[in-house]
Design a protein around this motif. Structure first.
Motif, PDB file in Angstrom:
ATOM      1  N   TRP A  53       1.220   0.501   4.272  1.00  0.00           N
ATOM      2  CA  TRP A  53       2.358   0.868   3.945  1.00  0.00           C
ATOM      3  C   TRP A  53       3.281   0.773   5.327  1.00  0.00           C
ATOM      4  O   TRP A  53       4.404   0.326   5.340  1.00  0.00           O
ATOM      5  CB  TRP A  53       2.628   2.259   3.700  1.00  0.00           C
ATOM      6  N   ALA A  54       2.500   0.914   6.614  1.00  0.00           N
ATOM      7  CA  ALA A  54       3.154   0.853   7.647  1.00  0.00           C
ATOM      8  C   ALA A  54       3.701  -0.975   7.815  1.00  0.00           C
ATOM      9  O   ALA A  54       4.570  -1.221   8.176  1.00  0.00           O
ATOM     10  CB  ALA A  54       2.243   0.965   9.065  1.00  0.00           C
ATOM     11  N   ALA A  55       2.738  -1.749   7.448  1.00  0.00           N
ATOM     12  CA  ALA A  55       2.895  -3.272   7.457  1.00  0.00           C
ATOM     13  C   ALA A  55       4.072  -3.546   6.615  1.00  0.00           C
ATOM     14  O   ALA A  55       4.874  -4.469   6.776  1.00  0.00           O
ATOM     15  CB  ALA A  55       1.624  -4.048   7.082  1.00  0.00           C
ATOM     16  N   PHE A  56       4.158  -2.871   5.333  1.00  0.00           N
ATOM     17  CA  PHE A  56       5.213  -3.131   4.481  1.00  0.00           C
ATOM     18  C   PHE A  56       6.519  -2.501   5.055  1.00  0.00           C
ATOM     19  O   PHE A  56       7.395  -3.742   5.004  1.00  0.00           O
ATOM     20  CB  PHE A  56       5.011  -2.150   3.268  1.00  0.00           C
ATOM     21  N   LEU A  57       6.690  -1.908   5.743  1.00  0.00           N
ATOM     22  CA  LEU A  57       7.988  -1.234   6.141  1.00  0.00           C
ATOM     23  C   LEU A  57       8.133  -2.329   7.479  1.00  0.00           C
ATOM     24  O   LEU A  57       9.688  -2.420   7.669  1.00  0.00           O
ATOM     25  CB  LEU A  57       7.528   0.126   6.903  1.00  0.00           C
ATOM     26  N   ALA A  58       7.407  -2.726   8.145  1.00  0.00           N
ATOM     27  CA  ALA A  58       7.525  -3.532   9.270  1.00  0.00           C
ATOM     28  C   ALA A  58       8.189  -4.797   8.869  1.00  0.00           C
ATOM     29  O   ALA A  58       8.843  -5.595   9.322  1.00  0.00           O
ATOM     30  CB  ALA A  58       6.137  -3.464  10.155  1.00  0.00           C
ATOM     31  N   VAL A  68       0.996  -8.269   1.085  1.00  0.00           N
ATOM     32  CA  VAL A  68       0.877  -6.639   1.279  1.00  0.00           C
ATOM     33  C   VAL A  68       0.458  -6.192  -0.124  1.00  0.00           C
ATOM     34  O   VAL A  68      -0.383  -5.292  -0.057  1.00  0.00           O
ATOM     35  CB  VAL A  68       2.065  -6.223   1.947  1.00  0.00           C
ATOM     36  N   ALA A  69       1.435  -6.662  -0.945  1.00  0.00           N
ATOM     37  CA  ALA A  69       1.104  -6.073  -2.329  1.00  0.00           C
ATOM     38  C   ALA A  69      -0.405  -6.344  -2.696  1.00  0.00           C
ATOM     39  O   ALA A  69      -0.975  -5.363  -3.390  1.00  0.00           O
ATOM     40  CB  ALA A  69       1.637  -6.738  -3.454  1.00  0.00           C
ATOM     41  N   GLY A 210      10.637   4.430  -4.661  1.00  0.00           N
ATOM     42  CA  GLY A 210      11.732   4.589  -3.670  1.00  0.00           C
ATOM     43  C   GLY A 210      11.547   3.559  -2.496  1.00  0.00           C
ATOM     44  O   GLY A 210      12.290   3.203  -1.929  1.00  0.00           O
ATOM     45  N   VAL A 211      10.165   3.814  -2.139  1.00  0.00           N
ATOM     46  CA  VAL A 211       9.954   2.983  -0.952  1.00  0.00           C
ATOM     47  C   VAL A 211       9.893   1.357  -1.043  1.00  0.00           C
ATOM     48  O   VAL A 211      10.563   0.635  -0.255  1.00  0.00           O
ATOM     49  CB  VAL A 211       8.559   3.169  -0.223  1.00  0.00           C
ATOM     50  N   VAL A 212       9.565   0.985  -2.150  1.00  0.00           N
ATOM     51  CA  VAL A 212       9.539  -0.519  -2.468  1.00  0.00           C
ATOM     52  C   VAL A 212      11.035  -1.009  -2.513  1.00  0.00           C
ATOM     53  O   VAL A 212      11.499  -1.985  -1.837  1.00  0.00           O
ATOM     54  CB  VAL A 212       8.759  -0.697  -3.671  1.00  0.00           C
TER      55      VAL A 212
END
Length: 359
Positions: A53-58, A68-69, A210-212
């Motif tokens: 999830w950190a990689a997703f946000l970055a 990432v998925a 929400g994050v996605v």
């Protein structure tokens, strides 16, 4: 001694077979807890999940998010496998602690009702591959025996003709099915702690979506979710499919003691450390079904004892490679669909004959 007395004596003797094996396993210390292993495993899974999830946000708005998925789908499946061990109380002795950790792993992180799945899985363990009692071989979508094929109607009959070819494509929907079934289970009055489970499931959905969609635009976000859930469904299905699919199914006419009921309907999968990790220890399915609360790392150690004991009793012990396990399952699925294909062919022939007669 009458025939009925002889039969009762034989059943009693066979019923003690598991007790003797259980004593051997317990004396070897294989039922003891493994806190160090689970501390390491849970810690690694938590780090991998947080890192994903950190990689997703970055990464932000990027097509690389599809990688990432895929990564997160693999890690979430590992979380689900941890939830499986928690349900069997392999990690903690305390029922309350196991339940709380199960809610965290299952409901909050995976989006799966821990209580619903635990009830379903417990019924599977009690009667593996039993056509009337095992929910995992219920002919709701696919069929698992010729008798089910002959009685099939609707969707199972439609899919049953070529279900072996459709099996892996259908697994892409298994993740969605798991989420939907979890929410549907909240309506069941016998589900304990419904409000806790409901709150955690809603929190999972809200946080996940929400994050996605806070990071990705609508189109990319929907594609991310689709890829993530599809890979999750396929991987999760692939961890369970080798265990029983293609093994004998049981009915009310089959009278087997506990040991034979568990061994004859299960298969082990060879493959070493990589397969052990990928399948979460479920590749030692025979040992797991005989001793559900045995910690995962002990299953490999118990295998030689169980295999040798089955040889002593003359009980067939089935073990194969990973690829062959899928091949056996698919061949079985195609074979049990034969009555549907034959019925379709005869119907088609009949219609053609009627048309010729009419002409």
């Amino acid at each position: 001694m009458t025939p009925s007395t002889i039969e009762a004596t034989e059943r009693e003797a066979r019923g003690s077979d598991f007790a003797r094996l259980s004593r051997r396993v317990a004396e070897a210390g294989l039922l003891d807890r493994r806190p160090g292993y689970y501390t390491l495993r849970l810690g690694l899974v938590a780090v991998l999940l947080a890192g994903g999830w950190a990689a997703f946000l970055a990464l932000g708005d990027s097509w690389a998010q599809l990688l990432v998925a895929v990564y997160l789908a693999v890690v979430i499946t590992q979380v689900a496998l941890v939830a499986h061990d928690l349900a069997h109380r392999q990690v903690f002795r305390s029922r309350r602690l196991s339940q709380a950790a199960g809610w965290l792993a299952g409901n909050l992180l995976v989006g799966m009702s821990y209580g619903w799945w635990m009830d379903k899985h417990t019924r599977h363990h009690a009667n593996p591959n039993h056509e009337e009692h095992d929910p995992d071989v219920s002919p709701e979508v696919l069929i698992w025996s010729r008798r089910q094929a002959e009685a099939s109607r609707g969707l199972p009959r439609f899919l049953g003709r070529w279900q072996a070819f459709l099996f892996f494509p259908l697994l892409t929907l298994e993740g969605w099915n798991l989420h939907v079934a979890s929410f549907r289970a909240l309506r069941r009055p016998h589900l304990k702690h419904r409000w806790v489970e409901a709150a955690l499931l809603v929190a999972h959905v809200a946080a996940y979506l929400g994050v996605v969609f806070a990071v990705l635009p609508l189109g990319k976000g929907l594609l991310f979710v689709a890829v993530h859930q599809a890979i999750f469904g396929v991987y999760l299905g692939c961890t369970f499919a080798p265990n029983h699919k293609g093994m004998p199914t049981l009915t009310a006419e089959d009278r087997l003691d506990f040991l034979r009921r568990q061994v004859l309907t299960s298969r082990d999968v060879r493959g070493g450390l990589v397969v052990d990790i990928a399948l979460g220890g479920l590749n030692y399915q025979i040992e797991h079904h005989l001793f559900p609360s045995m910690p995962t790392p002990n299953l490999r150690l118990a295998q030689p004892l169980v295999r040798a004991y089955c040889a002593e009793l003359g009980v067939a012990y089935h073990e194969t490679g990973l690829v062959d396990s899928y091949a056996q399952a698919l061949r079985h699925m195609h074979a049990v669909g034969a009555p549907i294909r034959a019925r379709g062919s005869s119907t088609g022939s009949g219609s053609a004959g009627e048309s010729q007669d009419a002409a």
